[in-house]
Design a protein around this motif. Structure first.
Motif: not given
Length: 126
Positions: A11-15, A36-41, A48-52
């Motif tokens: 949810y925080q990633i969505e925000q 993958r880039q978002l996960a690293l960043t 978790t990134i995929q869920r967001a």
């Protein structure tokens, strides 16, 4: 990115992505960085990134193009609704904090107006 333990990370990633869109770092039609880039960043798990991202796609904020990636919607009505939701969430949190201090709504309005006036005149509360 610093995460709040009381709020689900997805949810925080969505925000975070919503804010990136609101401030113009991600414009309508822009491609969102790869999972993958978002996960690293953001130093979080790929799932978790995929869920967001799935939630943002479900909400119409992002559009998935098979084989190309995820893109910010160009639907200005959807983006305006998202911005309004984010603003309302921020206001709700502020209201709850101030109400917890025993402030009445009229006091909150007066305090906010005074704060804005001071900020405009160069006072700093950072």
């Amino acid at each position: 990115m610093e995460f709040d333990d009381k709020v689900p990370i997805y949810y925080q990633i969505e925000q975070y992505i919503n804010r990136e869109i609101i401030v113009g770092n991600l414009a309508p039609g822009d491609q969102v960085p790869a999972v993958r880039q978002l996960a690293l960043t953001l130093t979080v798990n790929v799932n978790t990134i995929q869920r967001a991202l799935a939630e943002l796609i479900r909400d119409g904020i992002l559009v998935s193009e098979r084989g190309k990636g995820n893109f910010v919607t160009t639907d200005t009505a959807v983006l305006a609704q998202m911005k309004q939701r984010v603003i309302e969430d921020e206001l709700a949190e502020t209201y709850d904090h101030l109400a917890g201090l025993g402030m009445a709504p009229a006091e909150m309005v007066a305090a906010l107006e005074g704060y804005i006036k001071e900020r405009k005149e160069g006072g700093s509360h950072d």
